[in-house]
Design a protein around this motif. Sequence first.
Motif, PDB file in Angstrom:
ATOM      1  N   ALA A  39      39.534  32.466  47.790  1.00 44.17           N
ATOM      2  CA  ALA A  39      39.243  32.606  46.367  1.00 44.17           C
ATOM      3  C   ALA A  39      38.185  33.685  46.189  1.00 44.17           C
ATOM      4  N   VAL A  40      38.560  34.771  45.533  1.00 41.74           N
ATOM      5  CA  VAL A  40      37.640  35.894  45.321  1.00 41.74           C
ATOM      6  C   VAL A  40      36.861  35.644  44.030  1.00 41.74           C
ATOM      7  N   THR A  41      35.546  35.562  44.159  1.00 44.16           N
ATOM      8  CA  THR A  41      34.722  34.985  43.089  1.00 44.16           C
ATOM      9  C   THR A  41      34.027  35.978  42.164  1.00 44.16           C
ATOM     10  N   LYS A  42      34.278  37.276  42.334  1.00 39.52           N
ATOM     11  CA  LYS A  42      33.465  38.208  41.540  1.00 39.52           C
ATOM     12  C   LYS A  42      33.635  37.957  40.044  1.00 39.52           C
ATOM     13  N   THR A  43      32.536  37.902  39.348  1.00 41.09           N
ATOM     14  CA  THR A  43      32.395  37.630  37.900  1.00 41.09           C
ATOM     15  C   THR A  43      32.752  36.195  37.492  1.00 41.09           C
ATOM     16  N   GLU A  62      33.227  37.168  48.656  1.00 34.91           N
ATOM     17  CA  GLU A  62      32.178  37.715  47.795  1.00 34.91           C
ATOM     18  C   GLU A  62      32.100  39.227  47.959  1.00 34.91           C
ATOM     19  N   ASN A  63      31.991  39.922  46.837  1.00 36.31           N
ATOM     20  CA  ASN A  63      31.947  41.382  46.837  1.00 36.31           C
ATOM     21  C   ASN A  63      30.562  41.986  46.809  1.00 36.31           C
ATOM     22  N   ARG A  64      29.660  41.276  46.137  1.00 38.36           N
ATOM     23  CA  ARG A  64      28.365  41.902  45.878  1.00 38.36           C
ATOM     24  C   ARG A  64      27.252  41.013  46.406  1.00 38.36           C
ATOM     25  N   PHE A  84      32.177  38.066  53.296  1.00 39.29           N
ATOM     26  CA  PHE A  84      31.790  39.193  52.466  1.00 39.29           C
ATOM     27  C   PHE A  84      32.906  40.234  52.535  1.00 39.29           C
ATOM     28  N   ILE A  85      33.374  40.694  51.361  1.00 41.78           N
ATOM     29  CA  ILE A  85      34.543  41.571  51.342  1.00 41.78           C
ATOM     30  C   ILE A  85      34.296  42.888  50.614  1.00 41.78           C
ATOM     31  N   GLY A  86      33.082  43.072  50.070  1.00 44.94           N
ATOM     32  CA  GLY A  86      32.828  44.287  49.285  1.00 44.94           C
ATOM     33  C   GLY A  86      32.133  45.362  50.098  1.00 44.94           C
ATOM     34  N   LEU A 166      41.440  43.075  61.144  1.00 49.53           N
ATOM     35  CA  LEU A 166      41.427  44.166  60.165  1.00 49.53           C
ATOM     36  C   LEU A 166      41.494  43.649  58.736  1.00 49.53           C
ATOM     37  N   MET A 167      40.899  44.435  57.850  1.00 50.92           N
ATOM     38  CA  MET A 167      41.037  44.194  56.421  1.00 50.92           C
ATOM     39  C   MET A 167      41.566  45.468  55.779  1.00 50.92           C
ATOM     40  N   VAL A 168      42.546  45.336  54.912  1.00 51.36           N
ATOM     41  CA  VAL A 168      43.075  46.525  54.244  1.00 51.36           C
ATOM     42  C   VAL A 168      43.230  46.290  52.739  1.00 51.36           C
ATOM     43  N   ILE A 169      42.999  47.366  51.990  1.00 55.77           N
ATOM     44  CA  ILE A 169      43.283  47.386  50.552  1.00 55.77           C
ATOM     45  C   ILE A 169      44.184  48.596  50.324  1.00 55.77           C
ATOM     46  N   PRO A 170      45.491  48.387  50.255  1.00 56.32           N
ATOM     47  CA  PRO A 170      46.403  49.532  50.137  1.00 56.32           C
ATOM     48  C   PRO A 170      46.389  50.131  48.734  1.00 56.32           C
ATOM     49  N   GLY A 205      46.389  41.629  50.984  1.00 59.33           N
ATOM     50  CA  GLY A 205      47.109  41.019  49.889  1.00 59.33           C
ATOM     51  C   GLY A 205      46.137  40.478  48.863  1.00 59.33           C
ATOM     52  N   MET A 206      46.330  40.891  47.599  1.00 55.47           N
ATOM     53  CA  MET A 206      45.522  40.404  46.493  1.00 55.47           C
ATOM     54  C   MET A 206      46.496  39.814  45.459  1.00 55.47           C
ATOM     55  N   SER A 207      46.002  39.529  44.249  1.00 52.77           N
ATOM     56  CA  SER A 207      46.860  38.855  43.261  1.00 52.77           C
ATOM     57  C   SER A 207      48.220  39.524  43.096  1.00 52.77           C
ATOM     58  N   ALA A 208      48.227  40.848  43.096  1.00 51.01           N
ATOM     59  CA  ALA A 208      49.455  41.564  42.771  1.00 51.01           C
ATOM     60  C   ALA A 208      50.436  41.661  43.943  1.00 51.01           C
ATOM     61  N   ILE A 221      44.812  35.875  52.523  1.00 44.42           N
ATOM     62  CA  ILE A 221      45.126  36.561  51.272  1.00 44.42           C
ATOM     63  C   ILE A 221      43.949  36.346  50.325  1.00 44.42           C
ATOM     64  N   ARG A 222      43.551  37.447  49.677  1.00 47.29           N
ATOM     65  CA  ARG A 222      42.325  37.419  48.862  1.00 47.29           C
ATOM     66  C   ARG A 222      42.700  37.455  47.382  1.00 47.29           C
ATOM     67  N   VAL A 223      42.608  36.308  46.723  1.00 44.45           N
ATOM     68  CA  VAL A 223      43.109  36.218  45.356  1.00 44.45           C
ATOM     69  C   VAL A 223      41.979  35.940  44.362  1.00 44.45           C
ATOM     70  N   GLY A 224      41.852  36.820  43.389  1.00 45.75           N
ATOM     71  CA  GLY A 224      40.847  36.662  42.337  1.00 45.75           C
ATOM     72  C   GLY A 224      41.506  36.309  41.009  1.00 45.75           C
ATOM     73  N   ARG A 225      42.017  37.322  40.316  1.00 49.01           N
ATOM     74  CA  ARG A 225      42.582  37.137  38.973  1.00 49.01           C
ATOM     75  C   ARG A 225      43.710  36.107  38.936  1.00 49.01           C
ATOM     76  N   GLY A 226      44.535  36.127  39.954  1.00 54.90           N
ATOM     77  CA  GLY A 226      45.668  35.209  39.988  1.00 54.90           C
ATOM     78  C   GLY A 226      45.248  33.746  40.031  1.00 54.90           C
ATOM     79  N   GLU A 230      42.016  36.756  34.355  1.00 58.71           N
ATOM     80  CA  GLU A 230      41.579  38.148  34.289  1.00 58.71           C
ATOM     81  C   GLU A 230      40.062  38.262  34.185  1.00 58.71           C
ATOM     82  N   ARG A 231      39.543  39.318  34.805  1.00 57.77           N
ATOM     83  CA  ARG A 231      38.111  39.584  34.651  1.00 57.77           C
ATOM     84  C   ARG A 231      37.864  40.332  33.346  1.00 57.77           C
ATOM     85  N   ASN A 232      36.695  40.103  32.745  1.00 52.07           N
ATOM     86  CA  ASN A 232      36.370  40.817  31.495  1.00 52.07           C
ATOM     87  C   ASN A 232      36.127  42.288  31.756  1.00 52.07           C
TER      88      ASN A 232
HETATM   89  C1  LIG Z   1      38.532  41.917  43.688  1.00 46.45           C
HETATM   90  C2  LIG Z   1      39.017  41.916  45.067  1.00 46.45           C
HETATM   91  C3  LIG Z   1      40.102  41.129  45.462  1.00 46.45           C
HETATM   92  C4  LIG Z   1      40.886  40.280  44.494  1.00 46.45           C
HETATM   93  O1  LIG Z   1      41.593  41.078  43.600  1.00 46.45           O
HETATM   94  P1  LIG Z   1      42.504  40.381  42.476  1.00 46.45           P
HETATM   95  O2  LIG Z   1      43.347  41.470  41.979  1.00 46.45           O
HETATM   96  O3  LIG Z   1      41.562  39.844  41.450  1.00 46.45           O
HETATM   97  O4  LIG Z   1      43.249  39.290  43.142  1.00 46.45           O
HETATM   98  C5  LIG Z   1      40.481  41.148  46.793  1.00 46.45           C
HETATM   99  N1  LIG Z   1      39.831  41.909  47.703  1.00 46.45           N
HETATM  100  C6  LIG Z   1      38.784  42.669  47.369  1.00 46.45           C
HETATM  101  C7  LIG Z   1      38.118  43.474  48.415  1.00 46.45           C
HETATM  102  C8  LIG Z   1      38.348  42.703  46.049  1.00 46.45           C
HETATM  103  O5  LIG Z   1      37.322  43.487  45.716  1.00 46.45           O
END
Ligand SMILES: *Cc1c(COP(=O)(O)O)cnc(C)c1O
Length: 232
Positions: A39-43, A62-64, A84-86, A166-170, A205-208, A221-226, A230-232
């Motif tokens: 569960a990605v908790t930012k905001t 956590e990102n920050r 920590f993922i940020g 490894l961690m990836v954000i494609p 893998g994130m929400s999308a 899998i790192r899911v925030g918005r899903g 949605e974040r403000n």
């Molecule tokens: C915000 C974030 C996510 C989650 O993204 P969503 O689109 O909200 O699921 C996953 N990984 C990282 C590194 C992020 O910063």
Amino acid sequence: MTENRSSDQVRENLKRIRFEIEETCSACGRDPNDVTLMAVTKTVSPELVNVALSEGVRLLGENRAQELVSKYEFYHTDFKQIHFIGHLQTNKVKQIIDKVSMIESVDSEHLAAEINRCAGLSGKTMEILLEVNLGGEQSKSGVAKEDLFELAEKVSRYPNLILRGLMVIPPVGEGARYFEQAQKLLIDMQAKKLDNRNVNILSMGMSADYIDAIRFGGTIIRVGRGLFGERN
Ligand SMILES: *Cc1c(COP(=O)(O)O)cnc(C)c1O
């Protein structure tokens, strides 16, 4: 996903995500227990994060550093699995070293050295992932694919670090082909037999795009918005 964040919505989203994890795993012959939902908790307020925890989510992302420090004491404390993922500045490492069990966003030897130093001062070892910038995007952090194995070799020499994967954000919308690359890179890294134990974590893998990530072997899998809306 909805605009309104509510406890009920989180419970409903969680049910849906778990169902999708099960479905995807059974379609591609994987054990759903090998996929951890983060569960990605930012905001997100600690109250809502606690809803996810009370529903059985066991890993937070956590990102920050600042946000982690200010929310940490409000989280349910019967478990503490926070990654920590940020992007992490070296001067922030000491603030988070005792609060997280893994740092997924290591992308330089400079940062690795500081994590090693702070972990040593705290008398602990820290699990890490190397963040790879597979799309070569200027806007993103992460080590270039070409430099990955050199960095892996360097960080595995630090006594207080345990390299786990490894961690990836494609690039947006192009998950699948990069997830496949990431899966291959992990296998190549395992073949190097660096001085470390289990290099078997693929955080992607994130929400999308988490369904594609699972299909290509993602283990976190790192899911925030899903999950939280949605974040403000
Ligand atoms: C915000 C974030 C996510 C989650 O993204 P969503 O689109 O909200 O699921 C996953 N990984 C990282 C590194 C992020 O910063």
